[in-house]
Write a protein that holds these residues in place. Structure first.
Motif, PDB file in Angstrom:
ATOM      1  N   LEU A  92      62.994  37.008  11.222  1.00  0.00           N
ATOM      2  CA  LEU A  92      61.821  36.899  10.355  1.00  0.00           C
ATOM      3  C   LEU A  92      60.673  36.160  11.030  1.00  0.00           C
ATOM      4  O   LEU A  92      59.503  36.484  10.810  1.00  0.00           O
ATOM      5  N   ASP A  93      61.001  35.163  11.848  1.00  0.00           N
ATOM      6  CA  ASP A  93      59.957  34.409  12.539  1.00  0.00           C
ATOM      7  C   ASP A  93      59.306  35.206  13.660  1.00  0.00           C
ATOM      8  O   ASP A  93      58.200  34.868  14.100  1.00  0.00           O
ATOM      9  N   GLY A  94      59.985  36.233  14.153  1.00  0.00           N
ATOM     10  CA  GLY A  94      59.423  37.014  15.251  1.00  0.00           C
ATOM     11  C   GLY A  94      59.221  36.202  16.517  1.00  0.00           C
ATOM     12  O   GLY A  94      58.292  36.452  17.283  1.00  0.00           O
ATOM     13  N   VAL A  95      60.100  35.226  16.752  1.00  0.00           N
ATOM     14  CA  VAL A  95      59.891  34.307  17.869  1.00  0.00           C
ATOM     15  C   VAL A  95      59.884  35.005  19.218  1.00  0.00           C
ATOM     16  O   VAL A  95      59.265  34.519  20.163  1.00  0.00           O
ATOM     17  N   GLY A  96      60.590  36.141  19.316  1.00  0.00           N
ATOM     18  CA  GLY A  96      60.659  36.816  20.602  1.00  0.00           C
ATOM     19  C   GLY A  96      59.466  37.692  20.906  1.00  0.00           C
ATOM     20  O   GLY A  96      59.275  38.103  22.049  1.00  0.00           O
ATOM     21  N   GLY A  97      58.693  38.001  19.859  1.00  0.00           N
ATOM     22  CA  GLY A  97      57.547  38.879  20.074  1.00  0.00           C
ATOM     23  C   GLY A  97      57.901  40.347  19.997  1.00  0.00           C
ATOM     24  O   GLY A  97      57.064  41.210  20.276  1.00  0.00           O
ATOM     25  N   TRP A 179      64.177  29.326  28.105  1.00  0.00           N
ATOM     26  CA  TRP A 179      64.038  29.983  26.811  1.00  0.00           C
ATOM     27  C   TRP A 179      64.225  29.061  25.611  1.00  0.00           C
ATOM     28  O   TRP A 179      64.171  29.521  24.464  1.00  0.00           O
ATOM     29  N   ALA A 180      64.429  27.772  25.857  1.00  0.00           N
ATOM     30  CA  ALA A 180      64.678  26.821  24.768  1.00  0.00           C
ATOM     31  C   ALA A 180      63.635  26.963  23.657  1.00  0.00           C
ATOM     32  O   ALA A 180      62.434  27.003  23.917  1.00  0.00           O
ATOM     33  N   THR A 181      64.118  27.029  22.413  1.00  0.00           N
ATOM     34  CA  THR A 181      63.251  27.286  21.259  1.00  0.00           C
ATOM     35  C   THR A 181      63.717  26.453  20.070  1.00  0.00           C
ATOM     36  O   THR A 181      64.921  26.314  19.832  1.00  0.00           O
ATOM     37  N   ASP A 182      62.763  25.918  19.342  1.00  0.00           N
ATOM     38  CA  ASP A 182      63.079  25.172  18.126  1.00  0.00           C
ATOM     39  C   ASP A 182      63.155  26.171  16.970  1.00  0.00           C
ATOM     40  O   ASP A 182      62.154  26.523  16.362  1.00  0.00           O
ATOM     41  N   TYR A 204      64.829  35.833  24.694  1.00  0.00           N
ATOM     42  CA  TYR A 204      65.405  36.399  25.916  1.00  0.00           C
ATOM     43  C   TYR A 204      65.488  37.924  25.819  1.00  0.00           C
ATOM     44  O   TYR A 204      65.117  38.646  26.747  1.00  0.00           O
ATOM     45  N   LEU A 205      65.972  38.423  24.687  1.00  0.00           N
ATOM     46  CA  LEU A 205      66.128  39.865  24.525  1.00  0.00           C
ATOM     47  C   LEU A 205      64.787  40.588  24.562  1.00  0.00           C
ATOM     48  O   LEU A 205      64.689  41.716  25.052  1.00  0.00           O
ATOM     49  N   CYS A 206      63.759  39.953  24.023  1.00  0.00           N
ATOM     50  CA  CYS A 206      62.440  40.594  23.959  1.00  0.00           C
ATOM     51  C   CYS A 206      61.701  40.575  25.286  1.00  0.00           C
ATOM     52  O   CYS A 206      60.767  41.359  25.497  1.00  0.00           O
ATOM     53  N   ALA A 207      62.085  39.667  26.179  1.00  0.00           N
ATOM     54  CA  ALA A 207      61.309  39.453  27.398  1.00  0.00           C
ATOM     55  C   ALA A 207      61.278  40.667  28.322  1.00  0.00           C
ATOM     56  O   ALA A 207      60.365  40.816  29.131  1.00  0.00           O
ATOM     57  N   GLY A 208      62.272  41.552  28.197  1.00  0.00           N
ATOM     58  CA  GLY A 208      62.294  42.737  29.049  1.00  0.00           C
ATOM     59  C   GLY A 208      61.332  43.822  28.628  1.00  0.00           C
ATOM     60  O   GLY A 208      61.146  44.801  29.359  1.00  0.00           O
ATOM     61  N   GLY A 209      60.742  43.689  27.436  1.00  0.00           N
ATOM     62  CA  GLY A 209      59.734  44.643  26.997  1.00  0.00           C
ATOM     63  C   GLY A 209      60.270  45.940  26.430  1.00  0.00           C
ATOM     64  O   GLY A 209      59.505  46.898  26.264  1.00  0.00           O
ATOM     65  N   GLY A 215      67.850  53.142  20.280  1.00  0.00           N
ATOM     66  CA  GLY A 215      69.170  52.991  20.874  1.00  0.00           C
ATOM     67  C   GLY A 215      69.124  52.602  22.338  1.00  0.00           C
ATOM     68  O   GLY A 215      69.796  51.666  22.777  1.00  0.00           O
ATOM     69  N   THR A 216      68.321  53.315  23.121  1.00  0.00           N
ATOM     70  CA  THR A 216      68.278  53.040  24.552  1.00  0.00           C
ATOM     71  C   THR A 216      67.624  51.689  24.843  1.00  0.00           C
ATOM     72  O   THR A 216      68.066  50.963  25.740  1.00  0.00           O
ATOM     73  N   GLY A 217      66.578  51.355  24.090  1.00  0.00           N
ATOM     74  CA  GLY A 217      65.924  50.059  24.282  1.00  0.00           C
ATOM     75  C   GLY A 217      66.842  48.912  23.919  1.00  0.00           C
ATOM     76  O   GLY A 217      66.886  47.887  24.604  1.00  0.00           O
ATOM     77  N   TRP A 218      67.579  49.097  22.834  1.00  0.00           N
ATOM     78  CA  TRP A 218      68.535  48.076  22.398  1.00  0.00           C
ATOM     79  C   TRP A 218      69.612  47.868  23.452  1.00  0.00           C
ATOM     80  O   TRP A 218      69.918  46.731  23.823  1.00  0.00           O
ATOM     81  N   ALA A 219      70.190  48.954  23.938  1.00  0.00           N
ATOM     82  CA  ALA A 219      71.254  48.850  24.941  1.00  0.00           C
ATOM     83  C   ALA A 219      70.752  48.167  26.212  1.00  0.00           C
ATOM     84  O   ALA A 219      71.453  47.350  26.813  1.00  0.00           O
ATOM     85  N   ALA A 220      69.523  48.479  26.617  1.00  0.00           N
ATOM     86  CA  ALA A 220      68.957  47.863  27.819  1.00  0.00           C
ATOM     87  C   ALA A 220      68.784  46.357  27.635  1.00  0.00           C
ATOM     88  O   ALA A 220      69.028  45.573  28.555  1.00  0.00           O
TER      89      ALA A 220
END
Length: 248
Positions: A92-97, A179-182, A204-209, A215-220
């Motif tokens: 919900l916070d969308g911290v990863g972007g 990646w430390a996050t509050d 971390y998961l979002c950083a790869g863009g 499905g393919t984006g999730w797996a990557a």
């Protein structure tokens, strides 16, 4: 170094430092063949808008997750309420972007540490396990990488010689520094706090863009978290199981 390059550099270490719950996941939760047509993404309900309030100089606090949804979904999925709240809040916070579903974070949390309950531990309402979760010493033995601890990292695991993966999402301290996050708005960052660790995992998961709603984006993205197809399969099995259970 760009986030994508940093992830690639860390991937070799991460595949060697599998979560404590990884091997058990092969028997505790069934792993069907990876079928990207099945839903591994489920959204938590968006909370009603409200202006955050806090005393001057104090943290604003965390996003509130619908308590009725938490109670019902925890009952259906078997995920401890504090863990489910941490995963939903990170989404919900969308911290990863990017759009990270709570089921994805729950899948990783299950594989890494059974949501902070591995080894008979209990997960407290504050997101901390009853005893801290440490991976084995990264001393170069067996399949483990050899990584020396540092004065900074010893605060998390206490080993004066070797590094250990730390906390319910099993962060290596050097990765945690990046990646430390509050995640719960308490003004502190702690890999042993599942609220913080879940938010850091989302970043971390979002950083790869990649687009985690495909499905393919999730797996990557999951592959970047731990560079092993079997790990992707295990997280996928857990995430799809939670998506199915949450539907009632």
């Amino acid at each position: 170094m760009s986030p994508a390059r940093l992830i690639a550099a860390l991937a070799v270490t991460l595949v060697i430092v599998s979560g404590l719950g990884y091997l058990a996941a092969h028997t505790v939760m069934a792993r069907p063949p990876l079928d990207l047509s099945s839903p591994q993404y489920v959204s938590a309900p968006v909370p009603a808008e409200a202006e955050p309030t806090a005393a001057a100089g104090q943290p604003l606090g965390a996003t509130q997750v619908d308590p009725a949804w938490l109670s019902a979904t925890a009952s259906r999925t078997g995920i401890p309420v504090p863990a489910l709240r941490a995963y939903a809040r990170a989404q919900l916070d969308g911290v990863g972007g990017c759009d990270v579903g709570w089921t994805t974070l729950a899948g990783i949390g299950w594989v890494e540490s059974r949501h902070g309950t591995i080894g008979g531990r209990a997960l407290g309402d504050d997101g901390h396990s009853s005893t801290r979760i440490l991976g084995p010493a990264l001393d170069g033995s067996g399949k483990f990488a050899a990584i020396r601890s540092s004065a900074d990292s010893r605060q998390w695991h206490g080993d004066p010689v070797w590094e250990h993966a730390v906390g319910p999402m099993q962060f290596i301290p050097s990765t945690w520094r990046t990646w430390a996050t509050d995640g719960d708005g308490d003004g502190r960052v702690d890999p042993n706090d599942l609220d913080d660790a879940a938010a850091a995992t989302a970043r971390y998961l979002c950083a790869g863009g990649t687009d985690l709603t495909t499905g393919t984006g999730w797996a990557a993205a999951i592959f970047s978290y731990n560079h092993a197809q079997e790990y992707v399969d295990a997280v996928y099995a857990a995430a799809t199981t939670y998506a199915r259970r949450s539907a009632g």
